[in-house]
Write an enzyme that holds these catalytic residues in place. Sequence first.
Site, short mmCIF file in Angstrom:
data_model
loop_
_atom_site.label_atom_id
_atom_site.label_comp_id
_atom_site.label_asym_id
_atom_site.label_seq_id
_atom_site.Cartn_x
_atom_site.Cartn_y
_atom_site.Cartn_z
N CYS A 1 0.82 -1.22 0.00
CA CYS A 1 0.00 0.00 0.00
C CYS A 1 0.85 1.27 0.00
O CYS A 1 0.35 2.35 -0.25
CB CYS A 1 -0.94 -0.01 1.20
N HIS B 1 -3.01 6.83 3.03
CA HIS B 1 -3.46 5.57 2.44
C HIS B 1 -4.78 5.18 3.09
O HIS B 1 -4.96 5.34 4.30
CB HIS B 1 -2.42 4.47 2.65
N ASN C 1 -10.19 -0.50 0.25
CA ASN C 1 -8.74 -0.45 0.24
C ASN C 1 -8.22 -0.95 -1.11
O ASN C 1 -8.23 -2.14 -1.39
CB ASN C 1 -8.19 -1.33 1.39
O1 UT7 Z 1 -3.63 -1.62 3.61
C1 UT7 Z 1 -2.86 -2.04 4.70
C2 UT7 Z 1 -3.27 -3.38 5.10
N1 UT7 Z 1 -4.47 -3.59 5.78
C3 UT7 Z 1 -4.94 -2.88 6.84
O2 UT7 Z 1 -4.50 -1.83 7.18
C4 UT7 Z 1 -6.03 -3.51 7.68
C5 UT7 Z 1 -5.74 -3.34 9.13
N2 UT7 Z 1 -6.68 -3.97 10.00
C6 UT7 Z 1 -7.97 -3.57 10.11
O3 UT7 Z 1 -8.39 -2.67 9.42
C7 UT7 Z 1 -8.84 -4.22 11.14
O4 UT7 Z 1 -8.04 -5.01 12.00
C8 UT7 Z 1 -9.98 -5.08 10.54
C9 UT7 Z 1 -11.00 -4.18 9.86
C10 UT7 Z 1 -9.41 -6.07 9.55
C11 UT7 Z 1 -10.69 -5.84 11.66
O5 UT7 Z 1 -11.21 -4.93 12.61
P1 UT7 Z 1 -11.00 -5.20 14.17
O6 UT7 Z 1 -11.70 -4.13 14.87
O7 UT7 Z 1 -9.52 -5.35 14.37
O8 UT7 Z 1 -11.77 -6.54 14.38
P2 UT7 Z 1 -11.22 -7.94 14.89
O9 UT7 Z 1 -10.33 -8.56 13.86
O10 UT7 Z 1 -10.67 -7.74 16.27
O11 UT7 Z 1 -12.55 -8.76 14.98
C12 UT7 Z 1 -13.59 -8.43 15.89
C13 UT7 Z 1 -14.73 -9.40 15.69
C14 UT7 Z 1 -14.29 -10.86 15.68
O12 UT7 Z 1 -15.30 -11.61 16.31
P3 UT7 Z 1 -15.13 -12.08 17.84
O13 UT7 Z 1 -13.89 -12.90 17.87
O14 UT7 Z 1 -15.03 -10.81 18.63
O15 UT7 Z 1 -16.39 -12.84 18.08
C15 UT7 Z 1 -14.24 -11.21 14.22
O16 UT7 Z 1 -14.47 -12.58 13.99
O17 UT7 Z 1 -15.34 -9.16 14.41
C16 UT7 Z 1 -15.41 -10.40 13.68
N3 UT7 Z 1 -15.30 -10.10 12.27
C17 UT7 Z 1 -16.37 -9.78 11.53
N4 UT7 Z 1 -17.69 -9.67 11.81
C18 UT7 Z 1 -18.52 -9.30 10.82
C19 UT7 Z 1 -14.19 -10.07 11.49
N5 UT7 Z 1 -14.53 -9.71 10.23
C20 UT7 Z 1 -15.87 -9.53 10.23
C21 UT7 Z 1 -16.81 -9.16 9.24
N6 UT7 Z 1 -18.09 -9.05 9.58
N7 UT7 Z 1 -16.42 -8.89 7.97
#
Ligand code: UT7
Length: 326
Positions: free
Chosen positions: A113, A253, A283
């Site tokens: 990115c 970004h 993204n």
């Molecule tokens: O371009 C550079 C590369 N990429 C990035 O910069 C991405 C960086 N990371 C992020 O943006 C975030 O970490 C995410 C958007 C990917 C995830 O957000 P988060 O607030 O860190 O959520 P999490 O991974 O801690 O997940 C929280 C909950 C989990 O459920 P439990 O374990 O709390 O029951 C996940 O299973 O949300 C769940 N979850 C979803 N729920 C509904 C994960 N993805 C989804 C989804 N829809 N798409």
Amino acid sequence: MKSIKIVGTGSALPEKILTNFDLEKMVDTSDAWIVERTGIRQRRIADENTATSDLVAIAIERACAQAGLKPAELDTIIVATSTPDTVYPATACWVQKRLGIAGSAAFDISAGCSGFLFALEVAANLIVAGTAKKVAVAGGEVMSKVVNWKDRATCVLFGDGAGVAIVVPGDGKSGILSSNWGCDGNLAPLLYQPAGGTRLPTSEKTVKEMAHTVHMEGNQVFKHAVRAMGGAALRALSEARISAQDVKLFIPHQANMRIMEAARERTGIPFEKMFVVLDRYGNMSAATIPVAIDEARSQGLIQDGDILLLTAFGTGFTWAAAVFRW
Ligand code: UT7
């Protein structure tokens, strides 16, 4: 200052729109979750016949038209991408084929990115050294073809698109006031595509295990992205001796609104000055910054002399920031 000038910008986005509501029918997710956790509402998806070079070539044609140049006049084409048409040759070579041109230097930059800012830095240095005079600096991705559409943790995040800036020698008034870049390869396993290279060549097994798709530890990436994007932006401001008030537009970004907001808050730049395309395009990795620049410019938000603060973070992990005077 590295004296360069951006004389044209262009972008290309596939027509097909995939909304969060469409995704609700594909994986166990919701519009509410995606909007709250990322800020994304919809993204563009390339059709099966479209590769990264197709989008980049269209964006180059548009940027060249604005610059009053023909693509054949370019002496250098740099494509920042993590989703190349082929492992080799470089996507930039396929761009030449698509445009029906030959002779210019054409190569890719793989910095995730952060790729567009890496490419801009390379272009500026080539120009200052006298090696290049008319450079197309592109960020292009077809992320939809390397995403696992069954993995809700990643498939909701990405989109396809390309953006281009045509960069030429400046007259001392415009250019890069300061820039920095870096990488920590020790963190590479936190965001990568495991299969398809020499470490893990494609096989029936890798395909079955979806190892040719994006693998990401989202939480870890989030933490490092916040720290690195904000840090790089602050360093760039301080080295350019530019205060937050002097910045006309902040273009980070665009991976996640919460990451962008955290970086913005650290720089002290007001919310209204942050330009956002994430909600509409998701993204697009290396393409987010050049697409945002092109949209801001076409909305009349960037005039000669304006100061832009650009910052990025991506797989590698890589990071980069630049203070640019238009
Ligand atoms: O371009 C550079 C590369 N990429 C990035 O910069 C991405 C960086 N990371 C992020 O943006 C975030 O970490 C995410 C958007 C990917 C995830 O957000 P988060 O607030 O860190 O959520 P999490 O991974 O801690 O997940 C929280 C909950 C989990 O459920 P439990 O374990 O709390 O029951 C996940 O299973 O949300 C769940 N979850 C979803 N729920 C509904 C994960 N993805 C989804 C989804 N829809 N798409």
